[in-house]
Scaffold this active site. Structure first.
Site, short mmCIF file in Angstrom:
data_model
loop_
_atom_site.label_atom_id
_atom_site.label_comp_id
_atom_site.label_asym_id
_atom_site.label_seq_id
_atom_site.Cartn_x
_atom_site.Cartn_y
_atom_site.Cartn_z
N ASP A 252 23.93 101.23 32.48
CA ASP A 252 22.70 100.80 33.15
C ASP A 252 21.46 101.19 32.34
OD1 ASP A 252 21.25 99.57 35.14
OD2 ASP A 252 21.16 101.36 36.42
N ARG B 130 24.16 106.17 41.61
CA ARG B 130 24.98 105.39 42.53
C ARG B 130 26.00 104.64 41.69
NH1 ARG B 130 19.74 103.09 43.01
NH2 ARG B 130 19.44 101.39 41.53
N LEU C 270 43.87 102.33 22.24
CA LEU C 270 42.88 102.38 23.32
C LEU C 270 42.97 101.14 24.22
CD1 LEU C 270 40.14 103.60 24.51
CD2 LEU C 270 39.00 102.02 22.96
N ARG D 43 20.33 87.75 39.52
CA ARG D 43 19.29 87.88 38.49
C ARG D 43 18.77 86.50 38.06
NH1 ARG D 43 20.49 93.15 34.86
NH2 ARG D 43 20.98 94.51 36.61
N ARG E 72 27.27 107.27 34.65
CA ARG E 72 26.23 106.25 34.78
C ARG E 72 25.00 106.68 34.02
NH1 ARG E 72 24.72 102.23 39.59
NH2 ARG E 72 22.93 101.21 38.64
N TRP F 99 14.94 99.89 29.17
CA TRP F 99 14.80 100.24 27.75
C TRP F 99 13.93 99.20 27.06
CZ3 TRP F 99 15.77 97.75 23.19
CH2 TRP F 99 15.75 98.54 22.02
N HIS G 161 19.74 94.03 26.47
CA HIS G 161 21.20 93.81 26.54
C HIS G 161 21.79 93.76 25.12
CE1 HIS G 161 20.85 93.41 30.76
NE2 HIS G 161 20.26 92.23 30.76
C1 IPE Z 1 25.32 98.03 37.94
O1 IPE Z 1 24.02 98.01 37.50
C2 IPE Z 1 26.10 96.92 37.32
C3 IPE Z 1 26.32 97.02 35.88
C4 IPE Z 1 25.98 98.00 35.11
C5 IPE Z 1 27.02 95.91 35.30
P1 IPE Z 1 22.85 97.32 38.33
O2 IPE Z 1 21.61 97.54 37.56
O3 IPE Z 1 23.21 95.91 38.63
O4 IPE Z 1 22.89 98.14 39.70
P2 IPE Z 1 21.75 98.39 40.78
O5 IPE Z 1 21.17 97.04 41.11
O6 IPE Z 1 20.73 99.28 40.16
O7 IPE Z 1 22.44 99.05 41.91
C1 IPE Z 2 22.45 96.71 32.18
O1 IPE Z 2 21.27 97.30 32.60
C2 IPE Z 2 23.39 96.38 33.28
C3 IPE Z 2 23.77 94.94 33.37
C4 IPE Z 2 23.84 94.35 34.53
C5 IPE Z 2 24.13 94.18 32.19
P1 IPE Z 2 20.22 96.60 33.55
O2 IPE Z 2 20.02 95.18 33.12
O3 IPE Z 2 20.62 96.76 34.97
O4 IPE Z 2 18.93 97.44 33.23
P2 IPE Z 2 17.84 97.95 34.26
O5 IPE Z 2 18.57 98.69 35.34
O6 IPE Z 2 17.15 96.74 34.79
O7 IPE Z 2 16.97 98.83 33.47
MG MG Z 3 20.26 98.21 36.33
#
Ligand code: IPE
Ligand code: IPE
Ligand code: MG
Length: 229
Positions: A14, A183, A125, A65, A177, A19, A31
């Site tokens: 996450d 969470r 792996l 999204r 995480r 970033w 990403h």
């Molecule tokens: C969880 O991250 C899902 C992934 C990392 C793929 P999110 O950014 O979607 O989770 P929330 O919305 O903060 O709970």
């Molecule tokens: C990557 O981080 C998780 C994916 C769902 C690919 P995020 O895209 O959720 O990044 P933040 O939480 O918005 O910073």
């Molecule tokens: Mg996120």
């Protein structure tokens, strides 16, 4: 005595968006940078002898999204799987997916399925990419399949487990995480019931080998009691 095995590490990757935002870049650039952290982490897991690594790449809730971000992510899953599969195969790693792949665009799905088939016999792996994965959806799907398969009550834990995405993969010992959120966001709901949690404030694109080592060292300092005294 605490349980000292460490077979499976799961990571909620996450913080890509934040970033990017902190650098004035579009989310997709976050990403893209996140892919580099994926590569570092796979290498580190391999070096550290971790047998199973699962990476949460796209949740069943991430469809909410913006369209452009979703299609950009799908394109990246396809592109990087294609680009990396031969290297993964050479390293004797096995690539598998957990999640509802049927709901993905067919061109993406075909690349992912081909990657699974290509690396199917490998014994190094096990790299598990959780894509269109949701713990609740996984459990509901398992219940549907159990009913269709004629499983009769009382249903046992093992009955249900048999219908989860990857029944042969051991439960995660350690769930990490990044990005400061504490969470699990629908990750490994069933399998993670006794996992150890580790959180770091670093955004996913900043994650590297030393962070994985740090998480592992914290894990080894913990005592897993599983309800015992
Ligand atoms: C969880 O991250 C899902 C992934 C990392 C793929 P999110 O950014 O979607 O989770 P929330 O919305 O903060 O709970
Ligand atoms: C990557 O981080 C998780 C994916 C769902 C690919 P995020 O895209 O959720 O990044 P933040 O939480 O918005 O910073
Ligand atoms: Mg996120």
């Amino acid at each position: 005595m605490s349980e000292k095995t460490l077979r499976h590490i799961g990571i909620v990757m996450d913080g890509n968006g934040r970033w990017a935002k902190s650098r004035g870049l579009p989310r997709l650039m976050g990403h893209r940078e996140g892919i580099k952290a994926v590569e570092r982490t796979i290498r580190a897991a391999k070096d550290l002898g971790v047998p199973y690594l699962s990476l949460y790449a796209f949740s069943t809730e991430n469809w909410k999204r913006p369209k452009l971000e979703v299609s950009g992510l799908m394109a990246m899953f396809k592109f990087y799987t294609n680009a990396k599969i031969e290297e993964i195969n050479r390293e004797n790693a096995r690539m598998r997916f957990a999640g509802d792949l049927d709901a993905l665009p067919s061109d993406v799905r075909e690349v992912l399925r081909a990657a699974e088939e290509r690396t199917n016999g490998n014994t190094g792996l096990e790299l598990i990419i959780c894509l269109n994965y949701g713990g609740r959806q996984e459990i509901l799907g398992a219940i549907d399949k159990m009913l269709a398969g004629g499983v009769r009550p009382p249903v046992t834990e093992q009955d249900l487990r048999n219908y989860l995405y990857l029944p042969d993969v051991p439960d995660p010992d350690l769930l990490i995480r990044t990005s400061g959120e504490q969470r699990m966001s629908n990750f490994w709901l069933w399998q993670g019931s006794y996992s150890e949690y580790y959180f770091t404030d670093k955004f996913w694109p900043e994650f590297g080998k030393e962070d994985l080592e740090q998480a592992i060292s914290v894990y080894y300092g913990r005592e897993r009691r599983y309800g015992k005294a």
